[in-house]
Write a protein that holds these residues in place. Structure first.
Motif, PDB file in Angstrom:
ATOM      1  N   HIS A  11       5.936 -49.837  19.070  1.00  0.00           N
ATOM      2  CA  HIS A  11       6.512 -51.172  19.276  1.00  0.00           C
ATOM      3  C   HIS A  11       6.988 -51.391  20.712  1.00  0.00           C
ATOM      4  O   HIS A  11       7.485 -52.451  21.051  1.00  0.00           O
ATOM      5  N   ARG A  12       6.882 -50.364  21.556  1.00  0.00           N
ATOM      6  CA  ARG A  12       7.509 -50.459  22.881  1.00  0.00           C
ATOM      7  C   ARG A  12       6.714 -51.367  23.829  1.00  0.00           C
ATOM      8  O   ARG A  12       5.493 -51.450  23.706  1.00  0.00           O
ATOM      9  N   PHE A  13       7.424 -51.974  24.772  1.00  0.00           N
ATOM     10  CA  PHE A  13       6.750 -52.820  25.767  1.00  0.00           C
ATOM     11  C   PHE A  13       6.518 -51.972  27.011  1.00  0.00           C
ATOM     12  O   PHE A  13       7.458 -51.441  27.602  1.00  0.00           O
ATOM     13  N   VAL A  14       5.252 -51.835  27.395  1.00  0.00           N
ATOM     14  CA  VAL A  14       4.899 -50.908  28.471  1.00  0.00           C
ATOM     15  C   VAL A  14       4.354 -51.667  29.688  1.00  0.00           C
ATOM     16  O   VAL A  14       3.434 -52.480  29.574  1.00  0.00           O
ATOM     17  N   VAL A  15       4.968 -51.385  30.826  1.00  0.00           N
ATOM     18  CA  VAL A  15       4.573 -52.047  32.075  1.00  0.00           C
ATOM     19  C   VAL A  15       4.097 -50.996  33.075  1.00  0.00           C
ATOM     20  O   VAL A  15       4.793 -50.015  33.342  1.00  0.00           O
ATOM     21  N   GLY A  16       2.894 -51.198  33.596  1.00  0.00           N
ATOM     22  CA  GLY A  16       2.375 -50.306  34.630  1.00  0.00           C
ATOM     23  C   GLY A  16       2.316 -51.030  35.961  1.00  0.00           C
ATOM     24  O   GLY A  16       2.456 -52.256  36.022  1.00  0.00           O
ATOM     25  N   PHE A  17       2.115 -50.294  37.007  1.00  0.00           N
ATOM     26  CA  PHE A  17       1.923 -50.871  38.329  1.00  0.00           C
ATOM     27  C   PHE A  17       0.507 -50.559  38.790  1.00  0.00           C
ATOM     28  O   PHE A  17      -0.057 -49.533  38.393  1.00  0.00           O
ATOM     29  N   ALA A  18      -0.039 -51.421  39.610  1.00  0.00           N
ATOM     30  CA  ALA A  18      -1.329 -51.116  40.222  1.00  0.00           C
ATOM     31  C   ALA A  18      -1.184 -51.346  41.718  1.00  0.00           C
ATOM     32  O   ALA A  18      -0.953 -52.476  42.156  1.00  0.00           O
ATOM     33  N   ALA A  19      -1.217 -50.267  42.455  1.00  0.00           N
ATOM     34  CA  ALA A  19      -1.155 -50.367  43.913  1.00  0.00           C
ATOM     35  C   ALA A  19      -2.586 -50.272  44.410  1.00  0.00           C
ATOM     36  O   ALA A  19      -3.240 -49.252  44.227  1.00  0.00           O
ATOM     37  N   GLU A  20      -3.065 -51.355  44.979  1.00  0.00           N
ATOM     38  CA  GLU A  20      -4.477 -51.385  45.375  1.00  0.00           C
ATOM     39  C   GLU A  20      -4.615 -51.793  46.841  1.00  0.00           C
ATOM     40  O   GLU A  20      -3.712 -52.416  47.408  1.00  0.00           O
ATOM     41  N   THR A  21      -5.755 -51.459  47.405  1.00  0.00           N
ATOM     42  CA  THR A  21      -6.049 -51.923  48.763  1.00  0.00           C
ATOM     43  C   THR A  21      -7.186 -52.955  48.750  1.00  0.00           C
ATOM     44  O   THR A  21      -7.508 -53.534  49.780  1.00  0.00           O
ATOM     45  N   GLU A  22      -7.814 -53.166  47.588  1.00  0.00           N
ATOM     46  CA  GLU A  22      -8.876 -54.174  47.442  1.00  0.00           C
ATOM     47  C   GLU A  22      -9.037 -54.516  45.961  1.00  0.00           C
ATOM     48  O   GLU A  22      -8.501 -53.796  45.099  1.00  0.00           O
ATOM     49  N   ASN A  23      -9.779 -55.581  45.668  1.00  0.00           N
ATOM     50  CA  ASN A  23     -10.089 -55.999  44.291  1.00  0.00           C
ATOM     51  C   ASN A  23      -8.875 -55.937  43.373  1.00  0.00           C
ATOM     52  O   ASN A  23      -8.940 -55.399  42.254  1.00  0.00           O
ATOM     53  N   LEU A  24      -7.774 -56.506  43.824  1.00  0.00           N
ATOM     54  CA  LEU A  24      -6.490 -56.355  43.137  1.00  0.00           C
ATOM     55  C   LEU A  24      -6.541 -56.743  41.657  1.00  0.00           C
ATOM     56  O   LEU A  24      -6.173 -55.948  40.785  1.00  0.00           O
ATOM     57  N   VAL A  76      -1.278 -52.917  48.807  1.00  0.00           N
ATOM     58  CA  VAL A  76      -0.383 -52.070  49.596  1.00  0.00           C
ATOM     59  C   VAL A  76      -0.851 -51.858  51.034  1.00  0.00           C
ATOM     60  O   VAL A  76      -0.208 -51.148  51.789  1.00  0.00           O
ATOM     61  N   ASN A  77      -1.953 -52.507  51.411  1.00  0.00           N
ATOM     62  CA  ASN A  77      -2.412 -52.319  52.799  1.00  0.00           C
ATOM     63  C   ASN A  77      -1.957 -53.460  53.690  1.00  0.00           C
ATOM     64  O   ASN A  77      -2.694 -53.991  54.496  1.00  0.00           O
ATOM     65  N   SER A  78      -0.682 -53.862  53.535  1.00  0.00           N
ATOM     66  CA  SER A  78      -0.105 -54.891  54.403  1.00  0.00           C
ATOM     67  C   SER A  78       1.121 -54.293  55.056  1.00  0.00           C
ATOM     68  O   SER A  78       1.825 -53.499  54.452  1.00  0.00           O
ATOM     69  N   SER A  79       1.374 -54.688  56.320  1.00  0.00           N
ATOM     70  CA  SER A  79       2.542 -54.117  56.993  1.00  0.00           C
ATOM     71  C   SER A  79       3.819 -54.822  56.539  1.00  0.00           C
ATOM     72  O   SER A  79       4.914 -54.321  56.715  1.00  0.00           O
ATOM     73  N   VAL A  80       3.676 -56.019  55.940  1.00  0.00           N
ATOM     74  CA  VAL A  80       4.849 -56.808  55.564  1.00  0.00           C
ATOM     75  C   VAL A  80       5.296 -56.493  54.141  1.00  0.00           C
ATOM     76  O   VAL A  80       6.484 -56.426  53.837  1.00  0.00           O
ATOM     77  N   THR A  81       4.320 -56.337  53.245  1.00  0.00           N
ATOM     78  CA  THR A  81       4.657 -56.084  51.844  1.00  0.00           C
ATOM     79  C   THR A  81       4.048 -54.745  51.429  1.00  0.00           C
ATOM     80  O   THR A  81       3.209 -54.194  52.128  1.00  0.00           O
ATOM     81  N   GLY A  82       4.479 -54.252  50.286  1.00  0.00           N
ATOM     82  CA  GLY A  82       3.873 -53.026  49.758  1.00  0.00           C
ATOM     83  C   GLY A  82       4.745 -51.822  49.974  1.00  0.00           C
ATOM     84  O   GLY A  82       5.966 -51.897  49.925  1.00  0.00           O
ATOM     85  N   PHE A  83       4.117 -50.662  50.234  1.00  0.00           N
ATOM     86  CA  PHE A  83       4.849 -49.402  50.344  1.00  0.00           C
ATOM     87  C   PHE A  83       5.898 -49.437  51.438  1.00  0.00           C
ATOM     88  O   PHE A  83       5.632 -49.897  52.554  1.00  0.00           O
TER      89      PHE A  83
END
Ligand code: CTP
Length: 400
Positions: free
Chosen positions: A317-330, A351-358
């Protein structure tokens, strides 16, 4: 948390621009309402650009400049959708209107229709501040439970010296962040959050890791905890302090993260996997420091288990949230992860932006769900954390 920043007319109106920025950094979604006289000091476009949202001005103004919005019922919607109203600078006139329920423009009608917490940061000439009428009006607002953030003393724009200068935007932001009570809509939930990178040892002094800072996961932990959740934060090595009241489980490797997650799975109702888990570990990490030989070195890597996919298999019954860190085809990769990991939501970001991401304070994410994509756009990680939690509750309500 959604906040209305009411900007009154006065020389201090320009400081409201810095305030809008600081509040967003602290995780508030800022909706600006300006009085007609505030517009004499600052352009609505300034706030529209800073917040990425429409700026609301006078009730019946049909000739609003680009970027502003006016409608005769809009103030009701604005009042209902926000939890905090901060008026800065609040002029003597605005304070009088609020005290006596006079509703003749967008901000004063919003005030009357508003049922959440109110903060007032006055700014005016010293004589106006000291006038018995202003003193009495402020007392009425205090008695109503509003927080008055007193002005500072100093040289004022009118040349006089004394109290009346708007409190420092940083001080105002700190007070609002400290005293604003978010909706307790996560009471009864235990939210298991993973954050940061993992480290896979090569030898006792070297490791393989990634650039994840853990900021997004820690922002989620803080926001969920403030909204009443019990939070278990399973964290890889990061340079962050865990929010007060959160149960912190420190791990280093992907395998340690995996067993910590499984250990806390049963008690969890929501799992958010924001950690950047190493997909591989060194097959046989050296017991002693590897010495250089001058020759090329080959490391054999073996796959780590996919923790999220494992949770997806056992989620019930749990609500599961994943993350996807991508550099293309998001979106494409994000949708694949939603299906392959049996998650209820994927928070996808480039994640390949200097402003946002990692390792930045900003992020730009799209929520991928079984019922469609929701682009949240660029915002501070703290603000996004609040909005991701909003959508988790909405999606879960729709699922059940
Ligand atoms: N994840 C996980 N365990 C792993 C790898 C990833 O739990 N061993 C989780 C992450 O925490 C994240 C999601 O899976 O929530 C996606 O992680 P990401 O690194 O973007 O994708 P991968 O599954 O590793 O796929 P790929 O490397 O092919 O993009």
């Amino acid at each position: 948390m959604n906040l209305i920043l009411g900007v009154g007319g006065g020389i201090a109106a320009y400081k409201a621009a810095e305030l809008a920025r600081l509040l967003q950094d602290r995780g508030f979604a800022v909706n600006v309402v300006m009085t007609a006289s505030a517009r004499e000091f600052v352009q609505p476009l300034t706030f529209a650009a800073l917040t990425g949202r429409k700026v609301m001005t006078d009730l019946f103004d049909q000739s609003s400049p680009e970027g502003t919005l006016s409608s005769s019922v809009e103030h009701i919607g604005v009042a209902q959708e926000n939890e905090v109203l901060l008026v800065a600078p609040a002029t003597a006139g605005l304070i009088a209107k609020f005290a006596h329920g006079l509703a003749d423009d967008f901000l004063s009608t919003t005030y009357l229709a508003f049922t959440g917490q109110v903060f007032i940061a006055p700014a005016m000439n010293t004589n106006m501040w000291n006038h018995p009428a202003t003193r009495a009006n402020l007392q009425i607002l205090r008695d109503r439970g509003h927080v008055i953030l007193d002005p500072e003393a100093g040289r004022l724009a009118c040349g006089t010296i004394g109290p009346g200068r708007l409190a420092e935007p940083r001080y105002i932001t700190d007070q609002v962040a400290l005293l604003a009570r978010p909706a307790q809509d996560f009471v009864g939930d235990t939210v298991l959050i993973t954050a940061g990178p993992t480290r896979e040892a090569i030898d006792p002094v070297r490791y393989i890791s990634n650039r994840s800072s853990g900021k997004m996961g820690y922002a989620l932990a803080e926001a969920a905890q403030r909204r009443g959740a019990r939070v278990v934060l399973v964290s890889g090595p990061v340079q962050l302090t865990a929010p007060a009241g959160v149960a912190l489980v420190k791990v280093t490797t992907a395998q340690e993260m995996h067993s910590a997650v499984l250990q806390h799975l049963a008690e969890s109702t929501i799992i958010i996997k924001s950690a950047a888990v190493a997909d591989y570990r060194v097959a046989s990490a050296a017991a002693q420091k590897l010495k250089k030989t001058g020759e090329p070195v080959t490391l054999t890597l073996e796959p780590n288990a996919d923790i999220l996919a494992d949770v997806g298999r056992r989620k019930e019954h749990r609500f599961v949230v994943g993350f996807a860190a991508e550099t293309e085809n998001l979106l494409e990769y994000g949708r694949q992860k939603l299906a392959s990991k049996r998650a209820d939501m994927i928070v996808a970001n480039l994640v390949n932006s200097s402003v946002t991401g990692f390792d930045t304070d900003l992020n730009d994410v799209t929520l991928i769900t079984g019922t469609g994509d929701i682009a949240l756009g660029q915002a501070s990680k703290r603000e996004l954390a609040g909005r991701i939690l909003d959508y988790i509750l909405r999606q879960r309500a729709g699922k059940s």
